[in-house]
Design an enzyme around this catalytic site. Sequence first.
Site, PDB file in Angstrom:
ATOM      1  N   CYS A 171       0.828  -1.215   0.000  1.00 51.61           N
ATOM      2  CA  CYS A 171       0.000   0.000   0.000  1.00 51.61           C
ATOM      3  C   CYS A 171       0.861   1.263   0.000  1.00 51.61           C
ATOM      4  CB  CYS A 171      -0.946  -0.004   1.199  1.00 51.61           C
ATOM      5  SG  CYS A 171      -0.113  -0.142   2.789  1.00 51.61           S
ATOM      6  N   ASN A 172       2.149   1.124   0.384  1.00 62.23           N
ATOM      7  CA  ASN A 172       3.026   2.298   0.485  1.00 62.23           C
ATOM      8  C   ASN A 172       4.122   2.361  -0.566  1.00 62.23           C
ATOM      9  OD1 ASN A 172       1.786   3.375   2.805  1.00 62.23           O
ATOM     10  ND2 ASN A 172       2.889   1.935   4.099  1.00 62.23           N
ATOM     11  N   ARG A 173       4.261   1.333  -1.390  1.00 61.28           N
ATOM     12  CA  ARG A 173       5.357   1.339  -2.370  1.00 61.28           C
ATOM     13  C   ARG A 173       5.019   0.486  -3.588  1.00 61.28           C
ATOM     14  NH1 ARG A 173      10.045   1.025  -0.450  1.00 61.28           N
ATOM     15  NH2 ARG A 173       9.468   1.107   1.741  1.00 61.28           N
ATOM     16  N   SER A 208      10.639   1.635   5.388  1.00 62.16           N
ATOM     17  CA  SER A 208       9.189   1.592   5.571  1.00 62.16           C
ATOM     18  C   SER A 208       8.677   2.838   6.275  1.00 62.16           C
ATOM     19  CB  SER A 208       8.796   0.357   6.391  1.00 62.16           C
ATOM     20  OG  SER A 208       9.124  -0.831   5.709  1.00 62.16           O
ATOM     21  N   GLY A 225     -13.739   2.505  12.237  1.00 63.25           N
ATOM     22  CA  GLY A 225     -12.958   3.332  11.315  1.00 63.25           C
ATOM     23  C   GLY A 225     -12.050   2.474  10.459  1.00 63.25           C
ATOM     24  N   GLN A 243       5.724  -9.710   2.352  1.00 61.26           N
ATOM     25  CA  GLN A 243       5.326  -9.210   1.030  1.00 61.26           C
ATOM     26  C   GLN A 243       6.415  -9.465  -0.008  1.00 61.26           C
ATOM     27  OE1 GLN A 243       4.582  -5.306   2.576  1.00 61.26           O
ATOM     28  NE2 GLN A 243       2.361  -5.559   2.577  1.00 61.26           N
ATOM     29  N   ASN A 296       7.361  -5.602  10.249  1.00 61.95           N
ATOM     30  CA  ASN A 296       7.564  -6.995   9.833  1.00 61.95           C
ATOM     31  C   ASN A 296       6.908  -7.337   8.508  1.00 61.95           C
ATOM     32  OD1 ASN A 296       9.041  -7.758  12.145  1.00 61.95           O
ATOM     33  ND2 ASN A 296       7.158  -8.039  13.313  1.00 61.95           N
TER      34      ASN A 296
END
Length: 382
Positions: free
Chosen positions: A39-41, A85, A164, A96, A91
């Site tokens: 989701c971040n890279r 990260s 949320g 991934q 971890n």
Amino acid sequence: MLVVKADYKKYPIPVLEKMRIDEDEFYKKYEACVVVQTCNRIEAYFDTEVNSNVDDILKDFQGFDILKGKNATFHFLKVSCGMDSMILGENQILGQIKTSFQKAREFKKTSRYLDSLFLKAIHVGQRARTETKINEGGVSIGSAAVELAEKNFGLTNRNVLLIGAGEIGTLVAKALVEKHIKAVIVANRTYERAETLAKELKGMAVHFDKLREAVNFSDVIICATSSPHYILEKEDLIDVGNKIIIDIANPRDVDDSVRELENIELYTIDDLRNISDKNLQRRIEEIPTVEKIIEEEYDVLMKQIEKINVEEVLKEFNTYIEEIRVKELEKAIKLSKSKDPEEIMENFSKAFAKRITHDFVSYSLNTSKEDLMNSAWWKNGK
């Protein structure tokens, strides 16, 4: 090696989502490659010994940052250790990487070099987490919330309600994945987002109008919405049994008057900042040790790569020798009926040696001294 990458440091998450690579199409188009997406890279790794069309690759990945050679390798080893990260030392990235590598192998798209690189990165990531404390203690507000709940209440066989499913809720979810929780319920105003996050947690999603029932069922409630008004007030919690509530929303999701209820323990984001700050400082102190591990393993990897390069050259050299031998042998066989066998063997051996010498001299004359001395062929020949 060539790496093209886009990550949270340069682009917001919505932009990264639009930049995601269609992996099936990617593996159809390229050889000797692995794509790693979270989701971040978004990162794609190419073996440039196989992919000589570097300019074409760069055209396909405009907007991505480019890393080559040693910089690319060091970057990947740092990624595997969680040093690149959003949450230092996390971890999840290691799993991934393993999944991404396995998918590339299923597509038969790796190479000897990429195999060595990914296996080494996985090994380095494991070493960093077993030999240092780079991954210990929650450093995000989400993970700190889970750590607090576990420390004060225990999470094993508990029912947890996450209210949320946005960015902060997702961080909470990542921290919850590793815990042995009896049941996880996700509530969100947009039910589809709750459903998506619940799948990751192997839990269940509920519509917001069923929040009261979900509160009654839960032991631990973590609130992380972006609502401008309170989600839970005192009258909502009077007779729901003993609960621990952790409110990490900004603005707050839970009315502070809830503290007046004996059956409720309420913690807010202020209670968590000390936990996350202390844990982050401890992780930062581990960075030099992790960097030393990376440097050690990089040297080992380079020796492995050098061995692979020599083996490849020897393989090509043996093929080349065999081609010459077969051609000269065919000539000798044709002459065997009309000439003396001894003379034929003499001519065959001279022709064989002359052809090899000629090709090596031609190679030497067309290669710089520096390149020649560094070539695996020359080193092996010496």
